[in-house]
Design an enzyme around this catalytic site. Structure first.
Site, mmCIF file in Angstrom:
data_model
loop_
_atom_site.group_PDB
_atom_site.id
_atom_site.type_symbol
_atom_site.label_atom_id
_atom_site.label_comp_id
_atom_site.label_asym_id
_atom_site.label_seq_id
_atom_site.Cartn_x
_atom_site.Cartn_y
_atom_site.Cartn_z
ATOM 1 N N LYS A 129 43.672 -6.319 32.733
ATOM 2 C CA LYS A 129 42.335 -6.628 32.192
ATOM 3 C C LYS A 129 41.386 -6.577 33.374
ATOM 4 C CE LYS A 129 40.401 -7.606 28.272
ATOM 5 N NZ LYS A 129 40.741 -7.233 26.897
ATOM 6 N N ASP B 123 35.887 -3.562 26.120
ATOM 7 C CA ASP B 123 35.988 -4.946 25.634
ATOM 8 C C ASP B 123 34.535 -5.390 25.475
ATOM 9 O OD1 ASP B 123 38.133 -7.303 25.341
ATOM 10 O OD2 ASP B 123 36.407 -8.184 26.331
HETATM 11 P P1 NAP Z 1 31.244 -6.450 21.699
HETATM 12 O O1 NAP Z 1 31.186 -5.175 20.944
HETATM 13 O O2 NAP Z 1 30.587 -6.537 23.017
HETATM 14 O O3 NAP Z 1 30.708 -7.618 20.739
HETATM 15 C C1 NAP Z 1 30.811 -8.938 21.122
HETATM 16 C C2 NAP Z 1 30.106 -9.782 20.074
HETATM 17 O O4 NAP Z 1 30.412 -11.156 20.344
HETATM 18 C C3 NAP Z 1 28.592 -9.654 20.129
HETATM 19 O O5 NAP Z 1 28.071 -9.777 18.837
HETATM 20 C C4 NAP Z 1 28.195 -10.830 21.011
HETATM 21 O O6 NAP Z 1 26.876 -11.309 20.797
HETATM 22 C C5 NAP Z 1 29.189 -11.860 20.548
HETATM 23 N N1 NAP Z 1 29.370 -12.880 21.583
HETATM 24 C C6 NAP Z 1 29.645 -12.672 22.904
HETATM 25 N N2 NAP Z 1 29.679 -13.840 23.559
HETATM 26 C C7 NAP Z 1 29.426 -14.804 22.628
HETATM 27 C C8 NAP Z 1 29.331 -16.208 22.682
HETATM 28 N N3 NAP Z 1 29.500 -16.868 23.840
HETATM 29 N N4 NAP Z 1 29.054 -16.872 21.524
HETATM 30 C C9 NAP Z 1 28.882 -16.208 20.350
HETATM 31 N N5 NAP Z 1 28.952 -14.873 20.256
HETATM 32 C C10 NAP Z 1 29.228 -14.179 21.375
HETATM 33 O O7 NAP Z 1 32.783 -6.873 21.960
HETATM 34 P P2 NAP Z 1 34.061 -6.567 21.056
HETATM 35 O O8 NAP Z 1 34.729 -5.366 21.610
HETATM 36 O O9 NAP Z 1 33.685 -6.609 19.625
HETATM 37 O O10 NAP Z 1 34.992 -7.814 21.426
HETATM 38 C C11 NAP Z 1 34.931 -9.031 20.706
HETATM 39 C C12 NAP Z 1 36.212 -9.820 20.926
HETATM 40 O O11 NAP Z 1 37.346 -9.019 20.503
HETATM 41 C C13 NAP Z 1 36.530 -10.204 22.371
HETATM 42 O O12 NAP Z 1 37.228 -11.434 22.395
HETATM 43 C C14 NAP Z 1 37.489 -9.095 22.830
HETATM 44 O O13 NAP Z 1 38.298 -9.485 23.917
HETATM 45 C C15 NAP Z 1 38.297 -8.929 21.547
HETATM 46 N N6 NAP Z 1 39.004 -7.654 21.407
HETATM 47 C C16 NAP Z 1 38.343 -6.470 21.480
HETATM 48 C C17 NAP Z 1 39.035 -5.285 21.322
HETATM 49 C C18 NAP Z 1 38.349 -3.956 21.316
HETATM 50 O O14 NAP Z 1 39.031 -2.953 21.035
HETATM 51 N N7 NAP Z 1 37.060 -3.872 21.571
HETATM 52 C C19 NAP Z 1 40.432 -5.305 21.139
HETATM 53 C C20 NAP Z 1 41.093 -6.541 21.041
HETATM 54 C C21 NAP Z 1 40.360 -7.699 21.178
HETATM 55 P P3 NAP Z 1 25.725 -11.045 21.900
HETATM 56 O O15 NAP Z 1 25.377 -9.619 21.757
HETATM 57 O O16 NAP Z 1 24.656 -12.003 21.518
HETATM 58 O O17 NAP Z 1 26.321 -11.357 23.256
#
Ligand code: NAP
Length: 444
Positions: free
Chosen positions: A124, A164
């Site tokens: 990571k 991520d």
């Molecule tokens: P992303 O596209 O950057 O979206 C993140 C979302 O979470 C945004 O709406 C953001 O809002 C919100 N957020 C971030 N920090 C926050 C907080 N402190 N309180 C409330 N909302 C918050 O990221 P993502 O890829 O969807 O990832 C989301 C989660 O899934 C993470 O835990 C990541 O590790 C996990 N994940 C992702 C993947 C993948 O393939 N992308 C795979 C497995 C797991 P703002 O814009 O206001 O910051």
């Protein structure tokens, strides 16, 4: 093997790494019943190695903003465990990124990647860089400066980053462009989440959210239930939330919320595909979730609230770590929620999990439920090696198959009770695979 001694040792060694302690405790407690009868895995030194990254790279990321000022961020790559394959895991760009956050994520990734049955080690990385409000040029210069340091440490057989939080298709494109330039070769398998235009897999963008809904459907089927007509609260408005919502509503559920770090959007009559596509356009233009109600009737956005206050049958936390705490869990249970499956990594606090489980809520931990993203990243690596892309249908079939096998393994190790214990099932199934690889490879 005494779990308390192990956890106390971690606390003494790195007293400030509280996310990492939470992830390690969650894993070890999930393993505890299994380990009691398993002398093969009882040696504490196996756990000392499992919990310590093989390598951590920390570097300075200097770049120039649009005003001509020099900005300096801190970049990281945690190469956690390479026993099953090249290190594999996403990059996060968010101001909260530090070694604690990345060690917890890398440990989750170790078990998750092992669960997929693909040849993937774990890693990571990321930076304490905030992409919000930055211009396209700033994002590109930051990605290039980040890769100028990282390129020497990655490669299709070495370490394969992906996206991520804060790292989506645009950032992956800039990161890959700089990697290719510095590496002097088109080693396309060195990064996943690429655009299908230059070697990315179809369905990688959708994979985590879609895979989450597939896993949830397997959980429901196990109890002779289905998604049809269920009210679902989703948190987040990013990649995982967007595609979890899309798949859930395609499967007949009613998705009543999305959220971001500022508040939550409520759709009492349910979101539609049209709403999601409007959100795409808003975000492409640099806008945010709170603007969606300006385009459609029947939607409200309220600042400073979480989505868990709205009565639902199923909660899908898809934003960030510890976003669903004990108080939220109480409200969900009081309002009749019966299922929680995690799209985000460790979004539910330890106390909240205990409350949900003790009240009969079916709980699917992220290390199993959100493995669809890394699984399709693994499929992207296969396609890059073959130099032959698969159709969307082919990738979707394989994603279904992988989520089904992960669910099956969770039942194999955690399905003895009336309700399967998915924490125990996922922890043990992932652990056994990675522990076997480590034991057979000797002390390295
Ligand atoms: P992303 O596209 O950057 O979206 C993140 C979302 O979470 C945004 O709406 C953001 O809002 C919100 N957020 C971030 N920090 C926050 C907080 N402190 N309180 C409330 N909302 C918050 O990221 P993502 O890829 O969807 O990832 C989301 C989660 O899934 C993470 O835990 C990541 O590790 C996990 N994940 C992702 C993947 C993948 O393939 N992308 C795979 C497995 C797991 P703002 O814009 O206001 O910051």
């Amino acid at each position: 093997m005494d779990i308390d001694t192990l956890i106390n040792g971690l606390r003494e060694k790195d007293p400030h790494q509280t996310y990492f302690h939470q992830a390690a405790s969650g894993l070890l407690e999930g393993l505890a019943p299994f380990l009691r009868n398993q002398p093969r895995y009882a040696d504490p030194s196996l756990f000392a190695r499992l919990l310590e990254p093989e390598r951590v790279i920390i570097f300075r990321v200097p770049w120039v903003d649009d005003q001509g000022r020099v900005q300096v961020n801190r970049g990281f790559r945690v190469q956690m465990n390479g026993s099953l394959g090249p290190y594999k895991g996403g990059l996060r760009f968010h101001p909260s990124v530090n070694l604690d956050v990345l060690r917890f994520l890398a440990l989750e990734q170790t078990i998750k990647n092992a669960l997929t049955d693909l040849p993937l080690g774990s890693g990571k990385g990321g930076a304490d860089f905030d992409p919000h409000g930055r211009s396209d040029g700033e994002i590109m210069r930051f990605c290039q400066a980040f890769m100028a340091e990282l390129f020497d440490h990655i490669g299709s057989d070495v370490d394969v980053p992906a996206g991520d939080i804060g790292v989506g298709a645009r950032e992956i494109g800039y990161l890959f462009g700089m990697y290719r330039k510095l590496n002097r070769s088109h080693d396309s398998g060195a990064i996943t989440g690429k655009s299908p235009v230059f070697g990315g897999s179809l369905l990688r963008t959708e994979a985590t959210g879609y895979g989450l809904v597939y896993f949830l459907q397997y959980m429901l089927q196990e109890q002779q239930e289905s998604l049809e007509g269920r009210r679902i609260a989703v948190s987040g408005a990013g990649n995982v939330a967007r595609y979890a919502a899309e798949k859930a509503l395609a499967e007949g559920a009613t998705v009543i919320t999305l959220s971001d770090s500022r508040g939550a959007l409520h759709a009492p009559n349910g979101l539609t595909q049209e709403h999601l596509e409007t959100l795409d356009r808003i975000q492409e233009e640099g806008g945010r979730l709170h603007q969606l109600p300006e385009h459609h009737d029947g939607l409200t956005y309220e600042s400073g609230i979480k989505p868990w206050r709205f009565p639902c049958d199923i909660a899908l936390p898809c934003a960030t770590q510890n976003e669903l705490d004990e108080q939220d869990a109480r409200v969900l249970v009081e309002n009749g929620c019966r299922w929680v499956a995690e799209g985000a990594n460790m979004p539910t606090t330890t106390e909240a999990i205990a409350h949900l489980v003790s009240h009969g809520v079916g709980y699917g931990p992220g290390k199993a439920a959100n493995a669809g993203g890394v699984a399709v990243s693994g499929l992207e690596m296969s396609q890059n090696s073959l130099r032959h892309p698969w159709s969307r249908e082919e990738v979707d079939r394989r994603l279904h198959d992988i989520m089904s096998r992960i669910h099956h393994k969770c039942l194999e190790y955690g399905g003895q009770g009336k309700r399967p214990d998915y924490v125990q099932g996922a922890s043990v199934a992932g652990f056994v695979r990675v522990a076997e690889a480590m034991l057979r490879q000797g002390v390295v």
